[in-house]
Design a protein around this motif. Structure first.
Motif, PDB file in Angstrom:
ATOM      1  N   THR A   1       0.841  -1.200   0.000  1.00 12.15           N
ATOM      2  CA  THR A   1       0.000   0.000   0.000  1.00 12.15           C
ATOM      3  C   THR A   1       0.877   1.251   0.000  1.00 12.15           C
ATOM      4  O   THR A   1       0.566   2.223  -0.675  1.00 12.15           O
ATOM      5  N   GLU A   2       1.987   1.195   0.728  1.00 11.57           N
ATOM      6  CA  GLU A   2       2.897   2.343   0.730  1.00 11.57           C
ATOM      7  C   GLU A   2       3.468   2.576  -0.661  1.00 11.57           C
ATOM      8  O   GLU A   2       3.586   3.708  -1.122  1.00 11.57           O
TER       9      GLU A   2
ATOM     10  N   MET B   1       2.101   1.809  -3.473  1.00 10.34           N
ATOM     11  CA  MET B   1       1.060   2.387  -4.330  1.00 10.34           C
ATOM     12  C   MET B   1       0.937   3.881  -4.071  1.00 10.34           C
ATOM     13  O   MET B   1       0.741   4.673  -4.989  1.00 10.34           O
ATOM     14  N   MET B   2       1.055   4.272  -2.820  1.00  6.75           N
ATOM     15  CA  MET B   2       0.880   5.682  -2.479  1.00  6.75           C
ATOM     16  C   MET B   2       2.026   6.516  -3.043  1.00  6.75           C
ATOM     17  O   MET B   2       1.803   7.504  -3.741  1.00  6.75           O
TER      18      MET B   2
ATOM     19  N   THR C   1       1.953   6.716  -6.855  1.00  7.54           N
ATOM     20  CA  THR C   1       1.065   7.737  -7.417  1.00  7.54           C
ATOM     21  C   THR C   1       1.787   9.069  -7.533  1.00  7.54           C
ATOM     22  O   THR C   1       1.688   9.764  -8.554  1.00  7.54           O
ATOM     23  N   LEU C   2       2.534   9.415  -6.483  1.00 11.33           N
ATOM     24  CA  LEU C   2       3.248  10.692  -6.528  1.00 11.33           C
ATOM     25  C   LEU C   2       4.334  10.677  -7.597  1.00 11.33           C
ATOM     26  O   LEU C   2       4.548  11.671  -8.289  1.00 11.33           O
TER      27      LEU C   2
ATOM     28  N   LEU D   1       2.733  11.353 -10.851  1.00 13.52           N
ATOM     29  CA  LEU D   1       2.461  12.783 -11.031  1.00 13.52           C
ATOM     30  C   LEU D   1       3.752  13.510 -11.416  1.00 13.52           C
ATOM     31  O   LEU D   1       3.765  14.357 -12.311  1.00 13.52           O
TER      32      LEU D   1
ATOM     33  N   VAL E   1       5.758  18.285  -1.033  1.00 13.36           N
ATOM     34  CA  VAL E   1       4.830  17.201  -0.680  1.00 13.36           C
ATOM     35  C   VAL E   1       5.583  15.884  -0.517  1.00 13.36           C
ATOM     36  O   VAL E   1       5.429  15.163   0.470  1.00 13.36           O
TER      37      VAL E   1
ATOM     38  N   LEU F   1       6.301  14.036   2.887  1.00 11.28           N
ATOM     39  CA  LEU F   1       5.708  12.731   3.198  1.00 11.28           C
ATOM     40  C   LEU F   1       6.802  11.722   3.576  1.00 11.28           C
ATOM     41  O   LEU F   1       6.644  10.924   4.509  1.00 11.28           O
TER      42      LEU F   1
ATOM     43  N   PRO G   1      -4.807   3.255  -1.497  1.00 14.36           N
ATOM     44  CA  PRO G   1      -3.758   4.258  -1.280  1.00 14.36           C
ATOM     45  C   PRO G   1      -3.720   5.318  -2.364  1.00 14.36           C
ATOM     46  O   PRO G   1      -3.345   6.457  -2.095  1.00 14.36           O
ATOM     47  N   VAL G   2      -4.113   4.953  -3.585  1.00  8.91           N
ATOM     48  CA  VAL G   2      -4.058   5.922  -4.681  1.00  8.91           C
ATOM     49  C   VAL G   2      -5.047   7.056  -4.426  1.00  8.91           C
ATOM     50  O   VAL G   2      -4.717   8.241  -4.544  1.00  8.91           O
TER      51      VAL G   2
ATOM     52  N   ILE H   1      -3.882   9.283  -1.348  1.00 11.05           N
ATOM     53  CA  ILE H   1      -2.894  10.329  -1.594  1.00 11.05           C
ATOM     54  C   ILE H   1      -3.498  11.437  -2.459  1.00 11.05           C
ATOM     55  O   ILE H   1      -3.181  12.619  -2.301  1.00 11.05           O
ATOM     56  N   THR H   2      -4.421  11.069  -3.354  1.00 10.15           N
ATOM     57  CA  THR H   2      -5.053  12.084  -4.200  1.00 10.15           C
ATOM     58  C   THR H   2      -5.876  13.046  -3.343  1.00 10.15           C
ATOM     59  O   THR H   2      -5.808  14.274  -3.520  1.00 10.15           O
TER      60      THR H   2
ATOM     61  N   LEU I   1      -3.681  15.329  -1.478  1.00 14.76           N
ATOM     62  CA  LEU I   1      -3.188  16.445  -2.292  1.00 14.76           C
ATOM     63  C   LEU I   1      -4.232  17.558  -2.366  1.00 14.76           C
ATOM     64  O   LEU I   1      -3.880  18.740  -2.317  1.00 14.76           O
TER      65      LEU I   1
END
Lengths: 215, 548
Positions: A36-37, A39-40, A43-44, A47, A153, A157, B214-215, B218-219, B222
């Protein structure tokens, strides 16, 4: 405690798994948590990649503003700290409790130094007037706004994860003292080591992305 | 034998106060029931919001609500139903209660983490609802929190966003707990293909919870940072891209749709064999299709964005992938129909709900294909057609399955039987009401009535009025279910361990179950749904030795 058995139709015994002290379960659970970490943070990173593609030049320009030496020092510190943490687990499993305590303590110290350097870096940016929502930053090019937005960010984090790491390692030290972690019972320590490995891996990716593209 | 209502394990050893015994209990059964109590309270609040909106929409023009209040109402309805009720719903309630029982385990792998999930859920509920009373008004963004509106609006979005984030964490921890439990605590002999299909549904769900949540977490974080610090990732004035928000939001939220339905499918696969007295047709196909739906579910998010700016190639790919989900779903439906074929179907209440849900879900699924095709979607996007479609799948599908499951396991949970007559009447009201409520929406949407609007053109009056009547019918059906359950609890007959002649492990232990479920753990070397002339093929004695 005696192993509980279940008997099949032929009367053969089969061991029953129990949720108490389930070593494999604790390990699997922690790996799933790390997913899960991943995935988090993933995502960043996604981006970051998209905006890098759109604003490559201003990304490179803003990256040049960061202090690659401070960031590099922090990278080395984290690499060494992962090593000491791993070594600590190994020592504990071999029964060398005192060495393990020293190594975990050293890791905690390095994590604190990392946070200190990070604070100096943030302070440098903030004193130049560059932080999310500031007038100076908002007057800059859009790519630079995004770069520094993501910088704060993502390193923020990550910094929170380092702080959590410090707390976890202090907890490990307490557990070793109280006998919650023993040479024959190291799952909590192994999981914290895994966590610290993950935190350092994230930084290994963060460092080149933010600091090196401008070099 | 004393049941889990009489004794429990708590976080702090033995507590005397009965309230503390509940809220600190680490027994999976009590935690499941606590979720249930809170969730259904919230469910009825959200139903209340929906009925208020229906009343407002009964005639064109303003009746008694301000437009802004209407926006807040539909956001409240959506946020509560999605984040507080249906996403955590079946796994946290029935899943928590049944998963260890069906696996032959004494609890989940991490009982204390399970309690933590509940506490986080409660924290999320409190935060989410706090803006109702703090005076700034509830969020008015819709449950999707689309940027940049969610960054700019004056309404109180911050606490709702934070709540959604915390609820996500709670959901991740439940999923993690289930994954580990299923891998580690299956009874000896029970391999993956001897697990009941409800567990397969929960397993697929748990992986979505772990990998997708988790996606969105985090969104949303933000967006929180945008509102508080002005980071600018999704803010177009700072170079951010709001369409990226939509991408990231739906990367989670589309799989979340399957997260809602997969445990429901699991319930269907439990109820059907019990009330047809037959082995389920295509066990392996159903199990694998759950996993495939979870997998394909990740790849289809783009169909929510056909109108928000996307290349034609991307639209074609997403459209195609969306159609692909229909394949494993169709496999399931056909397997269920094949199970019933030539079976001696017993039309008791759980079976009625399941049959109703299959009908509704088929309508919802087929209309989903129209929306997954690019051309029709451009026409139907953000109309009542979409509203009808997802209510057919979620309300008519998932919630009908959920209610069917509640009826099915009611004797196991309470030890009592409810009144079948009342149960059937309640189903009739709800089923007729549901279709009266939602079918006209397909027509109104097809003719161009946009969704989320506080008002509509007079041409659409008739559709909204028929819907209004349907809403009253289904609401009275729901109230009647509550009454049925309450009466069953007060004066129902004793259920005994296995009132339905079902085959899975939870029916081999007393109702309600004792504290640690199984005095002896059974050895499971048989298929989960085997019948012999209408009787469960496998039977145990009180020590869980096979006697048949």
């Amino acid at each position: 405690m005696q192993q509980e058995m279940a008997y099949d139709a032929q009367g053969q015994p089969h061991p029953v798994a129990d949720f108490h002290d389930d070593y494999g379960g604790a390990k699997l659970g922690f790996w799933v948590f790390l997913m899960t970490e991943a995935m988090m943070f993933g995502t960043l990173f996604l981006l970051f990649a998209i905006y890098f593609y759109r604003h490559t030049e201003s990304y490179v320009a803003s990256s040049g503003h960061l202090d690659v030496w401070l960031g590099g020092t922090n990278t080395v510190i984290l690499l060494v700290s992962t090593y000491t943490m791993g070594l600590g687990t190994m020592m504990l499993r071999r029964g060398r409790v005192r060495a393990a305590v020293l190594l975990v303590g050293a890791t905690t110290l390095m994590a604190l130094i990392f946070l200190g350097i990070k604070a100096v870096e943030w302070n440098m940016e903030i004193s130049r007037g560059i932080y999310p929502g500031s007038g100076v930053l908002d007057a800059l090019d859009r790519g630079e706004i995004l770069f520094f937005g993501l910088y704060f960010v993502m390193t923020g984090l990550h910094g929170l994860h380092v702080i959590a790491g410090v707390a976890l390692m202090s907890w490990v030290l307490l557990l070793i003292r109280s006998g919650g972690i023993r040479p024959e019972h190291t799952i909590a320590m192994k999981n914290v080591t895994l966590y610290w490995d993950f935190v350092h891996l994230v930084w290994i990716v963060l460092f080149p992305l933010f600091y090196m593209i401008g070099v | 034998m004393p049941s889990f209502y009489h004794e429990t394990h708590t976080l702090f050893g033995h507590l005397r106060n009965p309230v503390l015994q509940w809220i600190f209990s680490i027994d999976h059964k009590r935690i499941g029931l606590m979720y249930m109590a809170v969730m259904f309270t919230l469910f009825f609040m959200a139903v209340g919001a929906a009925l208020t909106m229906r009343a407002e929409l009964f005639a064109p023009g303003a009746q008694f609500l301000e437009p802004q209040t209407y926006n807040e109402l539909f956001t409240f309805h959506g946020v509560t139903m999605i984040f507080l009720f249906i996403v955590p719903g079946i796994p946290a309630t029935l899943g928590n209660f049944m998963l260890p029982l069906m696996l032959g385990a004494r609890d989940v792998s991490f009982p204390r983490l399970n309690l933590l999930s509940w506490w986080l859920y409660i924290l999320g509920v409190i935060l989410g609802l706090s803006s109702l009373v703090t005076g700034q008004g509830f969020a008015d963004t819709g449950w999707t929190f689309y940027a940049p509106y969610s960054i700019r609006t004056d309404a109180h979005v911050l606490s709702t966003l934070t709540a959604a984030f915390i609820l996500g964490l709670s959901s991740i921890l439940t999923g993690l707990n289930f994954v580990v439990t299923i891998h580690r605590l299956r009874a000896p002999g029970m391999n993956f293909f001897k697990m009941p299909l409800f567990i397969w549904g929960l397993y697929a769900t748990a992986w979505i919870q772990v990998l997708a949540t988790p996606v969105v977490g985090i969104t949303l974080l933000l967006v929180i940072l945008e509102r508080t610090l002005g980071v600018g990732i999704f803010d177009p004035t700072k170079g951010g891209d709001p369409v990226l928000f939509e991408h990231l939001f739906w990367i989670y939220s589309h799989p979340a749709v399957y997260l809602m339905i997969l445990p429901g499918f699991g319930i269907v696969s439990e109820v059907l064999p019990a009330f047809t007295r037959r082995t389920i047709f295509g066990y392996h196909a159903i199990a694998i299709s759950s996993a495939s739906i979870a997998g394909i579910g990740y790849l289809v998010w783009g169909h929510h964005m056909f109108t928000s700016g996307m290349s034609d190639l991307a639209r074609i790919i997403f459209s195609f992938l969306t159609f692909l989900v229909a394949v494993p779903t169709g496999v399931k439906i056909f397997d269920w129909v094949a199970t019933m074929y030539k079976g001696s179907i017993i039309l008791s209440t759980p079976m009625l709900w399941i049959l109703g849900s299959i009908i509704n879900f088929t309508v919802g699924g087929l209309t989903g294909l129209t929306l997954g095709a690019i051309g029709p979607d451009i026409h139907l996007h953000d109309t009542y057609y979409v509203v009808a479609h997802f209510h057919y799948t979620i309300l008519g599908g998932v919630i009908f399955m959920f209610i069917g499951g509640l009826h099915y396991w009611y004797p196991k949970i309470t030890g009592k039987l409810y009144d079948e007559g009342l149960g059937r009447i309640a189903f009739g009201l709800a089923f007729v009401g549901f279709n009266t409520l939602w079918f006209p929406m397909f027509l109104a949407g097809f003719l161009g009535n946009p969704r989320r609007y506080f008002d509509y053109l007079p041409d659409f009056t008739v559709y909204h009025q028929i819907s209004g009547i349907g809403a009253l019918l289904i609401a009275s059906g729901l109230v009647m279910i509550v009454y049925t359950f309450y009466r069953g609890l007060r004066s129902g007959r004793e259920a005994g361990p296995n009132p339905w002649n079902a085959t899975t492990l939870e029916w081999h232990i007393p109702s309600p179950p004792p504290l640690e479920n199984f005095a002896k753990i059974p050895y499971v070397d048989f298929e989960p749904y085997e019948y012999d002339a209408g009787e469960p093929l496998v039977q145990f004695d009180e020590n869980f030795r096979r006697i048949r």
